[in-house]
Write a protein that holds these residues in place. Structure first.
Motif, short mmCIF file in Angstrom:
data_model
loop_
_atom_site.label_atom_id
_atom_site.label_comp_id
_atom_site.label_asym_id
_atom_site.label_seq_id
_atom_site.Cartn_x
_atom_site.Cartn_y
_atom_site.Cartn_z
N LYS A 97 56.77 45.69 28.17
CA LYS A 97 55.69 46.12 29.05
C LYS A 97 54.34 45.56 28.59
CE LYS A 97 58.08 50.39 30.15
NZ LYS A 97 58.13 51.84 29.89
N ALA A 98 54.11 45.57 27.29
CA ALA A 98 52.86 45.02 26.76
C ALA A 98 52.77 43.52 27.04
CB ALA A 98 52.76 45.28 25.26
N ARG A 99 53.87 42.82 26.93
CA ARG A 99 53.87 41.38 27.20
C ARG A 99 53.77 41.10 28.70
NH1 ARG A 99 51.63 40.91 22.94
NH2 ARG A 99 52.85 40.87 21.04
N TYR A 100 54.28 41.99 29.53
CA TYR A 100 54.05 41.87 30.99
C TYR A 100 52.54 41.85 31.24
CZ TYR A 100 58.86 43.13 32.61
OH TYR A 100 60.20 43.17 32.90
N LEU A 101 51.85 42.81 30.63
CA LEU A 101 50.40 42.90 30.81
C LEU A 101 49.72 41.63 30.30
CD1 LEU A 101 47.90 44.51 31.63
CD2 LEU A 101 48.00 45.65 29.40
N ASP A 102 50.11 41.18 29.12
CA ASP A 102 49.54 39.94 28.57
C ASP A 102 49.76 38.75 29.50
OD1 ASP A 102 48.70 41.27 26.27
OD2 ASP A 102 50.45 40.65 25.09
N LYS A 103 50.95 38.66 30.05
CA LYS A 103 51.30 37.54 30.94
C LYS A 103 50.43 37.56 32.19
CE LYS A 103 53.84 34.06 32.29
NZ LYS A 103 53.55 32.73 31.75
N LEU A 104 50.26 38.73 32.79
CA LEU A 104 49.44 38.83 34.00
C LEU A 104 47.99 38.45 33.72
CD1 LEU A 104 50.78 42.13 35.62
CD2 LEU A 104 51.44 39.77 36.13
N ILE A 105 47.48 38.89 32.58
CA ILE A 105 46.09 38.58 32.22
C ILE A 105 45.95 37.09 31.93
CG2 ILE A 105 44.30 38.99 30.48
CD1 ILE A 105 45.38 41.95 30.49
N ASP A 106 46.95 36.49 31.29
CA ASP A 106 46.93 35.03 31.08
C ASP A 106 46.88 34.29 32.40
OD1 ASP A 106 47.04 35.31 28.34
OD2 ASP A 106 49.13 34.63 28.13
N GLU A 107 47.70 34.73 33.34
CA GLU A 107 47.73 34.08 34.66
C GLU A 107 46.39 34.21 35.37
OE1 GLU A 107 51.09 35.79 36.67
OE2 GLU A 107 52.52 34.60 35.50
N LEU A 108 45.78 35.38 35.29
CA LEU A 108 44.47 35.60 35.89
C LEU A 108 43.44 34.66 35.26
CD1 LEU A 108 42.77 37.32 37.88
CD2 LEU A 108 42.35 38.89 35.97
N ALA A 109 43.44 34.58 33.95
CA ALA A 109 42.48 33.74 33.24
C ALA A 109 42.71 32.25 33.54
CB ALA A 109 42.58 33.98 31.73
N ARG A 110 43.94 31.87 33.80
CA ARG A 110 44.24 30.47 34.11
C ARG A 110 43.90 30.10 35.56
NH1 ARG A 110 49.43 31.14 31.62
NH2 ARG A 110 50.25 30.91 33.71
N GLY A 111 43.47 31.06 36.34
CA GLY A 111 43.03 30.76 37.69
C GLY A 111 44.08 30.94 38.77
N LYS A 112 45.21 31.53 38.43
CA LYS A 112 46.25 31.77 39.42
C LYS A 112 45.74 32.76 40.47
CE LYS A 112 51.22 32.46 39.42
NZ LYS A 112 52.39 32.79 38.61
N LYS A 113 46.14 32.57 41.71
CA LYS A 113 45.70 33.46 42.79
C LYS A 113 46.28 34.85 42.61
CE LYS A 113 45.29 29.85 46.25
NZ LYS A 113 45.73 29.36 47.54
N LEU A 114 45.46 35.86 42.95
CA LEU A 114 45.90 37.25 42.82
C LEU A 114 47.20 37.50 43.59
CD1 LEU A 114 42.73 39.54 42.95
CD2 LEU A 114 44.39 39.31 41.11
N GLU A 115 47.36 36.87 44.75
CA GLU A 115 48.56 37.08 45.55
C GLU A 115 49.81 36.66 44.79
OE1 GLU A 115 45.92 35.00 46.84
OE2 GLU A 115 44.99 36.84 47.54
N SER A 116 49.68 35.64 43.94
CA SER A 116 50.82 35.18 43.14
C SER A 116 51.04 36.06 41.93
CB SER A 116 50.59 33.75 42.67
OG SER A 116 50.47 32.88 43.76
N ILE A 117 49.96 36.55 41.36
CA ILE A 117 50.06 37.39 40.16
C ILE A 117 50.71 38.73 40.51
CG2 ILE A 117 48.74 38.61 38.39
CD1 ILE A 117 46.60 36.37 38.67
#
Length: 122
Positions: A97-117
């Motif tokens: 669960k903690a790594r799920y959160l880390d992964k989502l935050i990484d994706e957000l920081a990398r510029g991935k669209k919210l719809e994809s995240i």
């Protein structure tokens, strides 16, 4: 990839309030907003901004944070490598669960669209 008992214990004891400012810095440094961060966290955990602020004030650990969370039913769709671990292969539920959160935050920081995240079943 298996996590070690020591690693899982470290994750369990980490304080959410001490990590949260790093999440904010990470996304803002890459041009994303705190509001987008709250959106991502709410999607995964069910906690809105007010809930998060209360948890931060309480200085909860990641263990307590995720015990109180209502994990999104589509969280299992989060895949990939974060912190050197392939999230879908982590066997410890809390660490996953903690790594799920880390992964989502990484994706957000990398510029991935919210719809994809904010994953949805296809």
């Amino acid at each position: 990839m298996k996590t070690t008992p020591a690693h899982n214990e470290r994750v369990r004891k980490m304080k959410f309030y001490s990590v949260f400012p790093h999440y904010v810095t990470k996304v803002e440094k890459k041009g994303r907003t705190k509001e987008e961060l709250f959106t991502v966290i709410e999607w995964l955990t069910g906690f809105n901004e007010e809930d998060l602020n209360k948890l931060i004030d309480e200085k909860v650990t990641f263990e307590t944070f995720f015990e109180r969370a209502t994990l999104n039913p589509n969280a299992h769709l989060i895949k990939g490598v974060v912190c050197g671990y392939r999230v879908e292969e982590i066997d410890n539920p809390l660490t996953k669960k903690a790594r799920y959160l880390d992964k989502l935050i990484d994706e957000l920081a990398r510029g991935k669209k919210l719809e994809s995240i904010l994953r949805k079943e296809k």
